[in-house]
Scaffold this motif. Structure first.
Motif, PDB file in Angstrom:
ATOM      1  N   ASP A  17       0.829  -1.202   0.000  1.00 18.11           N
ATOM      2  CA  ASP A  17       0.000   0.000   0.000  1.00 18.11           C
ATOM      3  C   ASP A  17       0.866   1.255   0.000  1.00 18.11           C
ATOM      4  O   ASP A  17       0.594   2.224  -0.726  1.00 18.11           O
ATOM      5  CB  ASP A  17      -0.921  -0.023   1.225  1.00 18.11           C
ATOM      6  N   LEU A  20       2.481   1.647  -3.519  1.00 14.19           N
ATOM      7  CA  LEU A  20       1.533   2.134  -4.522  1.00 14.19           C
ATOM      8  C   LEU A  20       1.206   3.607  -4.307  1.00 14.19           C
ATOM      9  O   LEU A  20       1.006   4.362  -5.272  1.00 14.19           O
ATOM     10  CB  LEU A  20       0.264   1.283  -4.488  1.00 14.19           C
ATOM     11  N   HIS A  21       1.153   4.005  -3.047  1.00  5.44           N
ATOM     12  CA  HIS A  21       0.911   5.427  -2.744  1.00  5.44           C
ATOM     13  C   HIS A  21       2.054   6.285  -3.281  1.00  5.44           C
ATOM     14  O   HIS A  21       1.814   7.322  -3.927  1.00  5.44           O
ATOM     15  CB  HIS A  21       0.771   5.624  -1.233  1.00  5.44           C
ATOM     16  N   ARG A  24       2.233   6.880  -7.115  1.00  3.57           N
ATOM     17  CA  ARG A  24       1.271   7.820  -7.687  1.00  3.57           C
ATOM     18  C   ARG A  24       1.897   9.180  -7.988  1.00  3.57           C
ATOM     19  O   ARG A  24       1.388   9.941  -8.816  1.00  3.57           O
ATOM     20  CB  ARG A  24       0.086   8.003  -6.741  1.00  3.57           C
ATOM     21  N   VAL A  48      -6.045  -4.148  -0.288  1.00  2.00           N
ATOM     22  CA  VAL A  48      -5.216  -2.995  -0.646  1.00  2.00           C
ATOM     23  C   VAL A  48      -5.409  -2.633  -2.117  1.00  2.00           C
ATOM     24  O   VAL A  48      -5.575  -1.455  -2.471  1.00  2.00           O
ATOM     25  CB  VAL A  48      -3.733  -3.290  -0.367  1.00  2.00           C
ATOM     26  N   GLN A  52      -6.807   0.825  -3.828  1.00  2.00           N
ATOM     27  CA  GLN A  52      -5.930   1.629  -4.671  1.00  2.00           C
ATOM     28  C   GLN A  52      -6.518   1.896  -6.052  1.00  2.00           C
ATOM     29  O   GLN A  52      -6.131   2.861  -6.716  1.00  2.00           O
ATOM     30  CB  GLN A  52      -4.571   0.932  -4.814  1.00  2.00           C
ATOM     31  N   LYS A  53      -7.462   1.088  -6.479  1.00  2.00           N
ATOM     32  CA  LYS A  53      -8.022   1.250  -7.821  1.00  2.00           C
ATOM     33  C   LYS A  53      -8.713   2.584  -8.006  1.00  2.00           C
ATOM     34  O   LYS A  53      -8.807   3.096  -9.128  1.00  2.00           O
ATOM     35  CB  LYS A  53      -8.993   0.104  -8.118  1.00  2.00           C
ATOM     36  N   TYR A  55      -7.601   5.365  -7.218  1.00  2.00           N
ATOM     37  CA  TYR A  55      -6.596   6.342  -7.632  1.00  2.00           C
ATOM     38  C   TYR A  55      -6.000   6.021  -9.001  1.00  2.00           C
ATOM     39  O   TYR A  55      -5.600   6.923  -9.733  1.00  2.00           O
ATOM     40  CB  TYR A  55      -5.462   6.414  -6.601  1.00  2.00           C
ATOM     41  N   TRP A  56      -5.919   4.742  -9.317  1.00  2.00           N
ATOM     42  CA  TRP A  56      -5.212   4.316 -10.516  1.00  2.00           C
ATOM     43  C   TRP A  56      -6.127   4.033 -11.705  1.00  2.00           C
ATOM     44  O   TRP A  56      -5.716   4.174 -12.852  1.00  2.00           O
ATOM     45  CB  TRP A  56      -4.389   3.056 -10.227  1.00  2.00           C
TER      46      TRP A  56
END
Length: 312
Positions: A17, A20-21, A24, A48, A52-53, A55-56
């Motif tokens: 997590d 991935l943050h 970004r 997680v 996160q999806k 944002y992505w």
């Protein structure tokens, strides 16, 4: 140009997590996607990844495989990646904001097929001082543009031309060898093969990632076990790369050399222990590595991926 950032993860949801943050906020002129392969049978990364999806969107490609085999996970990442270039980073590593742009800058400057970059340790507050002083988690660093051979190659922080991997996969049926998927050493074997294929491999010192050193690794026992395991993987890789008709002789030669080196290392460990403990521990790790080589003749190397005791 599209770049695929490939991450294989196994039971590290919090670290994944965080990674991935951070990704970004990459400052990169080229577009990129993130490919995450969860090879935990329990699919521990699901929550997680779902979070996160938001944002992505479609730039986050997620897959789950039930086998705890890092080679199969890496091969899956390669197969679903849509980019011309693959940037491989581990799930416990954190890059800086210009990480991708620095890797691409060196690739373009030297027309490289593979670009390696530093992995620097990130110590927890209670890490023993002797361990930090000994530099046991430090890796060699070189000037950007330095040509790299397989001895300094690894998959933890690397940019690779995907076409090169596809060519290798088309000849042997896979890119990372599944035989090494639980023990580790699959990346060493791959870069040996790419070296033989005359791939251009260079170093980029301006694209470091930091890697956390967890408490269960910050001790002498874990370091000795790692030396034992990497020693075994070295011999196994050397024999794998040798022609079939020469493997027995290669193993015999390396085994005999390991016996001599182990004897010398044990002697120096005993001699230095009372006067220079850190130097003695250096030789103890060398001895452990030699015993690891010899262990290949009696049993398979210890499992490092998918095991409960080690997450990587």
């Amino acid at each position: 140009m599209l770049i695929s950032i490939c991450i294989c993860t196994f039971r590290r949801p919090a670290l994944l997590d965080e990674l991935l943050h951070v990704l970004r906020f990459q400052q990169c002129a080229d577009s990129f996607e993130v490919v995450v392969i969860d090879n935990d049978p329990a699919a521990s990364a699901t929550q997680v990844l779902e979070a996160q999806k938001q944002y992505w969107g479609e730039r986050l490609v997620c897959r789950h495989i039930s086998a705890s085999n890092i080679s199969l996970a890496r091969n899956e990442a390669i197969s679903v990646a849509r980019g011309e270039w693959l940037a491989m980073v581990d799930d416990d590593e954190l890059p800086k904001e210009d990480w991708l742009s620095q890797l691409l800058k060196v690739q373009q400057q030297y027309s490289a097929d593979v670009v390696f970059a530093p992995v620097v340790p990130r110590y927890l507050p209670d890490t023993p001082d002797w361990l930090i002083k000994g530099g046991y988690f430090e890796r060699p660093r070189m000037a950007s543009g330095t040509m790299i051979n397989h001895k300094n190659a690894r998959s933890g922080n690397v940019l690779i031309r995907k076409e090169l991997l596809f060519k290798l996969g088309s000849t042997q049926g896979f890119v990372f060898d599944p035989e090494f998927g639980r023990t580790g050493g699959e990346d060493s074997l791959l870069f040996r093969q790419l070296e033989l294929a005359a791939a251009s491999m260079v170093w980029c010192d301006d694209a470091p990632v930091s890697e956390v050193v967890p408490a269960d690794r910050a001790n002498a026992a874990w370091l000795l076990k790692r030396s034992f395991r990497t020693g075994g993987l070295f011999l196994k890789t050397e024999m794998k790369m040798a022609p079939a008709e020469k493997r027995f002789l290669v193993g015999l030669e390396l085994g005999f050399r390991a016996i001599l080196q182990a004897a010398i290392a044990i002697g120096l460990t005993i001699f230095l222990c009372p006067i220079k403990p850190l130097k003695a521990f250096h030789w103890a790790r060398i001895a452990a590595s030699q015993f690891g080589k010899l262990s290949v003749f009696t049993h398979a190397p210890a499992q490092a991926y998918g095991a409960e005791s080690e997450k990587k």
